[in-house]
Scaffold this active site. Structure first.
Site, PDB file in Angstrom:
ATOM      1  N   PRO A  16       8.803  -0.826  -0.523  1.00 24.87           N
ATOM      2  CG  PRO A  16       9.776   0.243   1.288  1.00 24.87           C
ATOM      3  CD  PRO A  16       9.538   0.389  -0.180  1.00 24.87           C
ATOM      4  CG  ASN A  17       7.224  -3.614   4.267  1.00 21.63           C
ATOM      5  OD1 ASN A  17       7.776  -4.659   4.586  1.00 21.63           O
ATOM      6  ND2 ASN A  17       7.640  -2.438   4.690  1.00 21.63           N
ATOM      7  NE  ARG A  24       2.495  -3.084   4.666  1.00 29.07           N
ATOM      8  CZ  ARG A  24       2.805  -1.955   4.061  1.00 29.07           C
ATOM      9  NH1 ARG A  24       2.694  -1.851   2.755  1.00 29.07           N
ATOM     10  NH2 ARG A  24       3.249  -0.931   4.746  1.00 29.07           N
ATOM     11  CE1 TYR A  29      -1.249   0.526   2.910  1.00 28.91           C
ATOM     12  CE2 TYR A  29      -0.705  -1.087   4.615  1.00 28.91           C
ATOM     13  CZ  TYR A  29      -0.567   0.175   4.068  1.00 28.91           C
ATOM     14  OH  TYR A  29       0.277   1.089   4.648  1.00 28.91           O
ATOM     15  CG  ASN A  80       2.424   2.555  -3.291  1.00 27.35           C
ATOM     16  OD1 ASN A  80       3.012   3.246  -2.437  1.00 27.35           O
ATOM     17  ND2 ASN A  80       1.364   1.825  -2.996  1.00 27.35           N
ATOM     18  CB  ALA A  83       7.929   3.136   4.351  1.00 28.65           C
ATOM     19  CG  HIS A  86       5.918   8.693   4.357  1.00 24.94           C
ATOM     20  ND1 HIS A  86       4.952   9.425   3.697  1.00 24.94           N
ATOM     21  CD2 HIS A  86       5.421   7.423   4.450  1.00 24.94           C
ATOM     22  CE1 HIS A  86       3.909   8.624   3.424  1.00 24.94           C
ATOM     23  NE2 HIS A  86       4.178   7.414   3.867  1.00 24.94           N
ATOM     24  CG  ASP A  93      18.053  14.103  -5.029  1.00 28.38           C
ATOM     25  OD1 ASP A  93      17.241  15.043  -4.926  1.00 28.38           O
ATOM     26  OD2 ASP A  93      19.085  14.011  -4.329  1.00 28.38           O
ATOM     27  CD  GLU A 105       3.471  10.443  -4.006  1.00 35.61           C
ATOM     28  OE1 GLU A 105       3.680  11.580  -4.489  1.00 35.61           O
ATOM     29  OE2 GLU A 105       3.588  10.195  -2.797  1.00 35.61           O
ATOM     30  CG  HIS A 107       0.398   6.988  -1.319  1.00 41.16           C
ATOM     31  ND1 HIS A 107       1.568   6.439  -0.866  1.00 41.16           N
ATOM     32  CD2 HIS A 107       0.721   8.196  -1.822  1.00 41.16           C
ATOM     33  CE1 HIS A 107       2.554   7.281  -1.074  1.00 41.16           C
ATOM     34  NE2 HIS A 107       2.072   8.356  -1.660  1.00 41.16           N
ATOM     35  CB  ILE A 108      -3.309   1.114  -1.355  1.00 42.58           C
ATOM     36  CG1 ILE A 108      -2.545   0.465  -2.519  1.00 42.58           C
ATOM     37  CG2 ILE A 108      -4.592   0.335  -1.025  1.00 42.58           C
ATOM     38  CD1 ILE A 108      -1.898  -0.865  -2.170  1.00 42.58           C
ATOM     39  CB  SER A 109      -3.947   3.743   2.948  1.00 36.79           C
ATOM     40  OG  SER A 109      -2.644   4.287   3.031  1.00 36.79           O
ATOM     41  NE  ARG A 114      -2.341   4.458   7.209  1.00 37.18           N
ATOM     42  CZ  ARG A 114      -1.474   3.560   6.731  1.00 37.18           C
ATOM     43  NH1 ARG A 114      -1.195   3.514   5.440  1.00 37.18           N
ATOM     44  NH2 ARG A 114      -0.907   2.714   7.556  1.00 37.18           N
ATOM     45  NE  ARG A 118       1.306   5.356   7.962  1.00 32.62           N
ATOM     46  CZ  ARG A 118       2.157   4.321   7.831  1.00 32.62           C
ATOM     47  NH1 ARG A 118       2.834   4.164   6.713  1.00 32.62           N
ATOM     48  NH2 ARG A 118       2.340   3.481   8.814  1.00 32.62           N
TER      49      ARG A 118
HETATM   50  C1  DQA Z   1       1.307   3.305   1.180  1.00 26.86           C
HETATM   51  C2  DQA Z   1       1.218   4.292   2.340  1.00 26.86           C
HETATM   52  C3  DQA Z   1       2.557   4.417   3.058  1.00 26.86           C
HETATM   53  O1  DQA Z   1       2.467   5.343   4.123  1.00 26.86           O
HETATM   54  C4  DQA Z   1       2.983   3.069   3.615  1.00 26.86           C
HETATM   55  O2  DQA Z   1       4.274   3.164   4.186  1.00 26.86           O
HETATM   56  C5  DQA Z   1       2.923   1.977   2.611  1.00 26.86           C
HETATM   57  C6  DQA Z   1       1.838   1.943   1.639  1.00 26.86           C
HETATM   58  C7  DQA Z   1      -0.070   3.054   0.524  1.00 26.86           C
HETATM   59  O3  DQA Z   1      -0.084   2.496  -0.577  1.00 26.86           O
HETATM   60  O4  DQA Z   1      -1.112   3.393   1.090  1.00 26.86           O
HETATM   61  O5  DQA Z   1       3.725   1.051   2.654  1.00 26.86           O
HETATM   62  O6  DQA Z   1       2.156   3.850   0.196  1.00 26.86           O
END
Ligand code: DQA
Length: 157
Positions: A16-17, A24, A29, A80, A83, A86, A93, A105, A107-109, A114, A118
């Site tokens: 999501p997002n 964003r 990011y 990725n 959210a 978490h 599953d 897996e 994550h950009i950040s 953080r 997270r």
């Molecule tokens: C994220 C980190 C997550 O905590 C956050 O909810 C995201 C992006 C990242 O790519 O850094 O939406 O997965």
């Protein structure tokens, strides 16, 4: 039989997002869009003779269904979960049904730098590797790792 990059794409899933990347919270990011990341992933896979199947959803159930698809048809998964990392036992599953399939897996950040909430990822319990804090370049690293785990050798620099 594990699928190879020669006969199956790498599934790249975005939660999501992430459709709003570039707009964003660019201070966290960066300025690259999801379309830019798709190009980057395709290049990284091509270097191993592979292709990608690149998707994004804001819906947990859709991500679960795509993981189930990858279980049958793909050479590995880069995810990725955003959210859902978490919160989602359902995504964990689903990944746990993918016996032997490489999963990385990304994550950009740097989620560990953080907020406390997270710092934990359900997905990490299944992922063969986790990349965080490398910006969008982390996707290329993740694709390289999945390609390697799927048994592919690099074919171009
Ligand atoms: C994220 C980190 C997550 O905590 C956050 O909810 C995201 C992006 C990242 O790519 O850094 O939406 O997965």
């Amino acid at each position: 039989m594990p699928r190879t990059l020669a006969d199956a794409p790498i599934m790249i899933l975005n939660g999501p997002n992430l459709n709003l990347l570039g707009q964003r919270q660019p201070e966290i990011y960066g300025s690259a869009t999801l379309a830019d990341i798709k190009v980057l992933c395709a290049k990284a896979a091509a270097a191993y003779g592979g292709t990608v199947d690149f998707r994004q959803s804001n819906h947990e159930g859709e991500l679960v269904e795509w993981i189930q698809e990858a279980r049958l048809n793909h050479a590995g998964i880069v995810i990725n979960p955003a959210a859902y990392s978490h919160t989602s036992v359902a995504i964990l599953d689903a990944l746990n049904t993918c016996d032997g399939l490489p999963v990385v897996e990304v994550h950009i950040s740097n989620i560990h730098q953080r907020e406390q909430f997270r710092h934990h990822s359900y997905v990490s319990l299944r992922a063969d590797g986790v990349i965080a804090g490398c910006g969008v370049q982390g996707y290329a690293f993740a694709v390289e790792r999945v390609a390697t785990l799927a048994g592919a050798a690099q074919t171009e620099a």
